[in-house]
Design a protein around this motif. Structure first.
Motif, short mmCIF file in Angstrom:
data_model
loop_
_atom_site.label_atom_id
_atom_site.label_comp_id
_atom_site.label_asym_id
_atom_site.label_seq_id
_atom_site.Cartn_x
_atom_site.Cartn_y
_atom_site.Cartn_z
N GLU A 167 -46.53 12.49 22.75
CA GLU A 167 -45.77 12.48 21.50
C GLU A 167 -44.69 13.54 21.49
O GLU A 167 -43.63 13.36 20.90
CB GLU A 167 -46.71 12.68 20.31
CG GLU A 167 -47.67 11.52 20.12
CD GLU A 167 -48.81 11.82 19.16
OE1 GLU A 167 -48.84 12.93 18.57
OE2 GLU A 167 -49.69 10.95 19.01
N LYS A 168 -44.94 14.66 22.15
CA LYS A 168 -44.01 15.79 22.16
C LYS A 168 -42.77 15.53 23.02
O LYS A 168 -41.66 15.88 22.64
CB LYS A 168 -44.76 17.03 22.66
CG LYS A 168 -44.06 18.32 22.46
CD LYS A 168 -44.19 18.78 21.04
CE LYS A 168 -43.72 20.21 20.90
NZ LYS A 168 -43.54 20.57 19.51
N THR B 156 -39.73 13.84 24.34
CA THR B 156 -38.83 12.79 23.85
C THR B 156 -37.61 12.58 24.75
O THR B 156 -36.89 11.60 24.57
CB THR B 156 -38.33 13.11 22.43
OG1 THR B 156 -37.60 14.34 22.45
CG2 THR B 156 -39.48 13.18 21.45
N LYS B 157 -37.38 13.50 25.69
CA LYS B 157 -36.20 13.33 26.55
C LYS B 157 -36.35 14.12 27.84
O LYS B 157 -37.12 15.08 27.92
CB LYS B 157 -34.94 13.75 25.82
CG LYS B 157 -34.94 15.19 25.33
CD LYS B 157 -33.73 15.47 24.47
CE LYS B 157 -33.90 16.77 23.70
NZ LYS B 157 -32.79 16.99 22.78
N LYS C 14 -43.11 4.71 29.64
CA LYS C 14 -43.75 5.92 29.10
C LYS C 14 -45.15 5.48 28.73
O LYS C 14 -45.37 4.85 27.71
CB LYS C 14 -43.00 6.49 27.91
CG LYS C 14 -43.48 7.87 27.51
CD LYS C 14 -42.61 8.48 26.43
CE LYS C 14 -43.09 9.90 26.14
NZ LYS C 14 -42.66 10.32 24.81
N SER D 172 -38.82 18.42 23.93
CA SER D 172 -39.20 17.81 22.66
C SER D 172 -37.93 17.44 21.89
O SER D 172 -36.82 17.81 22.29
CB SER D 172 -40.03 18.80 21.84
OG SER D 172 -39.22 19.89 21.42
N ALA D 173 -38.10 16.77 20.76
CA ALA D 173 -36.96 16.38 19.92
C ALA D 173 -36.17 17.60 19.45
O ALA D 173 -34.95 17.54 19.28
CB ALA D 173 -37.44 15.55 18.74
N SER E 270 -32.85 9.88 26.96
CA SER E 270 -33.87 9.74 25.91
C SER E 270 -34.51 8.35 25.90
O SER E 270 -35.37 8.08 25.08
CB SER E 270 -33.26 10.05 24.54
OG SER E 270 -32.17 9.20 24.29
#
Length: 93
Positions: A16-17, A19-20, A35, A63-64, A30
């Motif tokens: 979840e953490k 993102t890119k 995944k 992360s985002a 991204s």
């Protein structure tokens, strides 16, 4: 001994953490082609277009918010479109 169920939860949190992927500190990807989380192993695959970078010397998973989750110094020449696979396995050390 750490229970497998807890390791799986940590892997889910990592999934979840992240993102890119950021290459060489500047080129962001991204969109992951794959995944996938299996138990405590996270597999990510992403495409690096040949015109984006000529070589990769640093791969960061972020992360985002831009926090670095993983950082790897590498040397990968990019002469054609390239698919990179990145695996993170959460395990007791």
């Amino acid at each position: 001994m750490i229970l497998q169920s807890f390791l799986n939860e940590l892997a889910q949190y990592t999934n979840e953490k992240v993102t890119k992927a950021v290459l060489n500190g500047t080129y962001e990807i991204s969109t992951f082609q794959v995944k996938q989380l299996t138990d405590s192993t996270l597999l990510m695959e992403y495409l690096v277009p040949a015109e984006s970078v000529s070589e990769i010397t640093l791969i960061e998973l972020k992360s985002a918010s831009g926090t670095v989750v993983s950082s790897n110094n590498v040397y990968i020449p990019v002469t054609s479109d390239t698919i990179l696979k990145h695996t993170i396995t959460v395990k007791e050390g």
